[in-house]
Write an enzyme that holds these catalytic residues in place. Structure first.
Site, PDB file in Angstrom:
ATOM      1  N   HIS A 191      62.727  27.996  39.322  1.00 37.49           N
ATOM      2  CA  HIS A 191      62.998  29.389  39.665  1.00 37.49           C
ATOM      3  C   HIS A 191      63.209  30.252  38.419  1.00 37.49           C
ATOM      4  CE1 HIS A 191      63.692  27.798  43.750  1.00 37.49           C
ATOM      5  NE2 HIS A 191      63.052  28.909  44.038  1.00 37.49           N
ATOM      6  N   GLU A 223      57.023  25.785  53.853  1.00 36.54           N
ATOM      7  CA  GLU A 223      57.237  25.224  52.513  1.00 36.54           C
ATOM      8  C   GLU A 223      57.802  23.807  52.578  1.00 36.54           C
ATOM      9  OE1 GLU A 223      59.998  27.557  50.178  1.00 36.54           O
ATOM     10  OE2 GLU A 223      61.263  27.977  51.896  1.00 36.54           O
ATOM     11  N   ASP A 277      57.579  24.945  46.852  1.00 36.82           N
ATOM     12  CA  ASP A 277      58.355  23.877  47.495  1.00 36.82           C
ATOM     13  C   ASP A 277      57.462  22.933  48.272  1.00 36.82           C
ATOM     14  OD1 ASP A 277      61.125  24.045  46.799  1.00 36.82           O
ATOM     15  OD2 ASP A 277      61.094  26.026  47.701  1.00 36.82           O
ATOM     16  N   CYS A 306      52.743  32.928  49.261  1.00 37.62           N
ATOM     17  CA  CYS A 306      53.607  33.622  48.309  1.00 37.62           C
ATOM     18  C   CYS A 306      54.105  32.705  47.203  1.00 37.62           C
ATOM     19  CB  CYS A 306      54.791  34.282  49.022  1.00 37.62           C
ATOM     20  SG  CYS A 306      55.905  33.099  49.767  1.00 37.62           S
TER      21      CYS A 306
HETATM   22  C1  PEP Z   1      57.885  28.635  47.349  1.00 37.04           C
HETATM   23  O1  PEP Z   1      58.601  27.650  47.531  1.00 37.04           O
HETATM   24  O2  PEP Z   1      56.655  28.576  47.107  1.00 37.04           O
HETATM   25  C2  PEP Z   1      58.476  29.980  47.389  1.00 37.04           C
HETATM   26  C3  PEP Z   1      57.742  31.075  47.349  1.00 37.04           C
HETATM   27  O3  PEP Z   1      59.828  30.058  47.389  1.00 37.04           O
HETATM   28  P1  PEP Z   1      60.737  29.826  46.077  1.00 37.04           P
HETATM   29  O4  PEP Z   1      59.818  29.692  44.888  1.00 37.04           O
HETATM   30  O5  PEP Z   1      61.639  30.987  45.985  1.00 37.04           O
HETATM   31  O6  PEP Z   1      61.424  28.540  46.406  1.00 37.04           O
HETATM   32 MG    MG Z   2      60.610  27.889  48.237  1.00 28.72          MG
END
Ligand code: PEP
Ligand code: MG
Length: 537
Positions: free
Chosen positions: A187, A426, A450, A497
Site C-alpha cells: 500500500h 479481491e 489482493d 481498480c
Molecule cells: C486491490 O486489492 O487490488 C485493491 C484495489 O485494493 P487495495 O490495493 O487497497 O488493497
Molecule cells: Mg485490496
C-alpha cells in the site's frame, strides 16, 4: 559516481540530496548525573523544543496533507506537555539522579504499558502515541532529529516505508524515495505512485550517502550517487523533455478513452486523499473509481466522526460534480493498521481481521461510515464499495445494516438519493462465487492486488517473493474472465481498480475479456488512456 540497480516502484526521475533516515534508536543507558536540578531544566527545555517542533510540523503538514491528517502532530504536542508525564520524568531524575534520556525512556515505558493494558480502545491506541513522543523527546535531548526529516527537498532513503509514514510526510519535501525492502504492490508503494513520487526499492543504503547528491531514475530503476556533471546534464535534459511531454499529454486529457474499434472504456482515478482530486481532474479522470477511505483513519488520533467523514466524502463528491465517486468502506488491517482502531497482534494479518471484517464486527464504526456515505450521496453520483468480501452471508448482513442506516437517516429528516452498491472482487472466494454475489451488487470492482496475493499465496509486501507475485498470472486472468462472465449474465458492469488496471501491456487483454471500466492512480491516467486508444478491440 556509483550506480545501484533497484526495483522500479514509481517511474519518475528525481535529482537531489540524499537524506538517510536512521532506523535504530541508539541504546539508552542509565547514566547518573551530579546535578539533578540542571538535568530537569535540560528536560524541560527539550519538552518546549519538541512541542514547538511538533506545532510547526502540524501547520506545514496541514498545507500538504490537509487539516485532518495534520491533527496528529497537535495531539502529540499536547501529550509532550502532559503534566503527569512531566511530573514522573522529573521525579525519576531527582529520586535516582538519572539522566533525562533514561528518565524519559522509563516514563514512556510505564505510560505506554498503562495505556495498552486499558479496556477502552481509544486509550489503548494512545500507547503508540506515547512511544512516538518518548522517542521524539529522547532525540531532542540528544540533539538529534529524525521523524520530521529535513526541511529542504530531499531524496528519502529508508529501510521500509509505511502508508502512515507517507501520509505524515510533507509531500513537497520528498523528491524521491529509495527503500531497502518493499514491493510495487504494498500500500505504501501504491500511495507513492499515486502521489507521483519517484520511488525505487531493493537498494541497501550506505550510511556515507547521507547528504550526497543523487539521481533516482524510477524509469530504469537506478540510483546514481555523486553523479558526474555530464550525467546530471543528461538527466536535466530528460526532465525537461518529460515536462514538455507531460504538458502535451495533459492537453490530451479530454480525448475520449475509446478503442480503435470504438469501444468506450470509462477511465477513473484511485485516490486516498482529497489532495489527489485536483490531479485526478487535471489528468481527465472521468470519476473516482476507488476512494480508499482508510487513509482518513490511518493517522487519526481517534476514529473520525460521522460529521468529519461526511465533510470529507462530500468534498470529493462535490469536486467531481456529476462524475461518479466510488467510496470504499475502510480497508484497515494487514499493512494498513490504524492507530485509532487498536487490534490484537495477529500471526497472519493479511488473513486476519481486515476490511469488511472490522466493519461487520464493529457496528458503531460501520454505521457511522455508512451514514456519512449515504449523506454524501445526496450531493452527487455516489457508490459504496465493500472490500474483502468472501461470502453471501456478509452481503446479506450488509444489506440489512444498509437498510437500517437508511431508515434512521430518513427518520432524521434526510431525503436520500440512490447510492449504488459495489463488491470488491479481491478474494478467490468472491471471484468463484461471483455468479451468486452478483445478486447483491450493482457492480463489481476487481482488486487485482489482493486477488493476486490470495490466489497465488504470496504476501504482496514480501520483497523476497516478488517473482512469484504476478497479477498477470493465468489463474488471475481466468478469474477475471469468469467474474466478468458472471456479472454480465446479470447485467452488471465490472471495473478493475487494482494495479493491473494500469499495466498498459494488458490493457487490450482486459478490454478483450470484457472489462467495462478501469480505475488507476491519477498520475497514470494519461498512459492508460493512450493504451486504450491504441487497443484493437
Ligand atoms: C486491490 O486489492 O487490488 C485493491 C484495489 O485494493 P487495495 O490495493 O487497497 O488493497
Ligand atoms: Mg485490496
Amino acid at each position: 559516481m556509483e550506480v545501484y540497480q533497484g526495483h522500479k516502484i514509481s517511474g519518475q526521475i528525481a535529482i537531489g540530496t540524499i537524506y538517510l533516515r536512521r532506523e535504530e534508536q541508539e541504546r539508552i543507558v542509565p547514566e547518573t548525573v551530579s546535578d539533578a536540578e540542571a538535568e530537569v531544566t535540560r528536560y524541560e527545555e527539550a519538552v518546549k523544543k519538541a512541542a514547538s517542533d511538533l506545532r510547526a510540523l502540524s501547520s506545514k503538514a496541514e498545507q500538504n496533507v490537509g487539516a485532518w491528517n495534520a491533527r496528529i502532530f497537535e495531539v502529540h504536542a499536547m501529550m509532550t506537555e502532559d503534566v503527569d508525564y512531566r511530573e514522573e520524568v522529573t521525579r525519576t531524575i531527582k529520586s535516582k539522579n538519572l539522566c533525562a534520556e533514561y528518565a524519559v525512556f522509563l516514563t514512556g515505558e510505564h505510560f505506554s504499558k498503562m495505556f495498552s493494558d486499558m479496556e477502552d480502545d481509544y486509550f489503548r491506541a494512545r500507547a503508540q502515541d506515547v512511544k512516538d513522543i518518548t522517542d521524539r523527546l529522547i532525540r531532542t535531548l540528544r540533539g538529534q532529529t529524525r521523524a520530521e526529516d529535513p526541511d529542504e527537498p530531499h531524496i528519502l532513503v529508508v529501510g521500509e516505508l509505511t502508508p502512515d509514514d507517507l501520509i505524515r510526510q510533507v509531500r513537497s519535501r520528498i523528491l524521491g524515495i529509495v527503500t531497502e525492502r518493499g514491493t510495487a504492490y504494498s500500500h505504501a508503494s501504491i500511495l507513492a505512485r499515486s502521489m507521483g513520487i519517484p520511488t525505487l526499492s531493493g537498494i541497501s543504503p550506505d550510511p556515507s550517502w547521507n547528504g550526497r547528491k543523487a539521481i533516482l531514475d524510477g524509469i530504469r530503476g537506478t540510483l546514481i550517487i555523486n553523479p558526474d556533471p555530464s550525467t546530471v546534464k543528461e538527466y536535466l535534459g530528460i526532465l525537461s523533455e518529460r515536462a514538455e511531454r507531460e504538458a502535451k499529454q495533459k492537453s490530451s486529457r479530454t480525448e475520449p478513452a475509446v478503442t480503435k474499434n470504438g469501444k468506450r472504456i470509462p477511465l477513473l482515478a484511485n485516490i486516498g486523499d482529497l489532495s489527489e482530486l485536483e490531479t485526478a481532474k487535471q489528468y481527465g479522470a472521468e470519476g473516482i473509481g476507488l476512494l480508499r477511505t482508510e487513509f482518513l483513519f490511518l493517522n487519526a488520533a481517534q476514529v473520525p466522526s460521522e460529521e468529519e467523514q461526511y465533510a470529507f466524502y462530500r468534498k470529493a463528491v462535490e469536486t467531481m460534480g456529476d462524475r461518479p465517486v466510488v467510496i470504499r468502506t475502510i480497508d484497515i488491517g494487514a499493512d494498513k493498521p490504524a492507530r485509532c482502531i487498536p487490534m490484537p497482534e495477529e500471526d497472519n494479518p493479511a488473513l486476519g481481521n481486515r476490511a469488511i471484517r472490522i466493519s461487520l464486527s464493529n457496528r458503531e464504526l460501520f454505521t457511522a461510515q455508512l451514514r456519512a456515505i449515504f449523506r454524501a450521496g445526496m450531493h452527487g453520483n455516489v457508490s459504496v464499495l465493500y472490500p474483502m468480501i468472501t461470502s453471501e452471508w456478509e452481503m446479506k448482513e450488509i444489506a440489512e445494516i444498509e437498510a437500517d442506516v437508511k431508515d434512521s437517516l430518513k427518520n432524521d429528516g434526510y431525503t436520500l438519493a440512490p447510492v449504488r452498491r459495489g463488491i470488491m472482487i479481491e478474494t478467490p472466494a468472491a471471484a468463484v462465487l461471483s455468479d451468486r454475489l452478483s445478486e447483491y451488487a450493482d457492480f463489481f470492482s476487481i482488486g487485482t492486488n489482493d486477488l493476486a496475493q490470495y490466489v497465488l499465496a504470496v504476501d504482496r509486501k514480501n520483497y523476497a517473493l516478488e517473482r512469484y507475485y504476478n497479477p498477470r498470472h493465468e489463474a488471475i486472468m481466468r478469474l477475471i474472465a469468469a467474474t466478468i462472465g458472471n456479472a454480465h449474465k446479470k447485467g452488471i458492469p465490472v471495473s478493475v481498480c487494482g494495479e493491473l488496471a494500469a499495466d498498459t501491456d494488458v490493457t487490450e487483454q482486459l478490454i478483450a475479456l470484457g472489462v467495462d471500466e478501469l480505475s488507476v492512480s491519477p498520475s497514470l491516467l494519461t498512459e492508460v488512456r493512450q493504451a486504450i486508444r491504441e487497443s484493437n478491440v
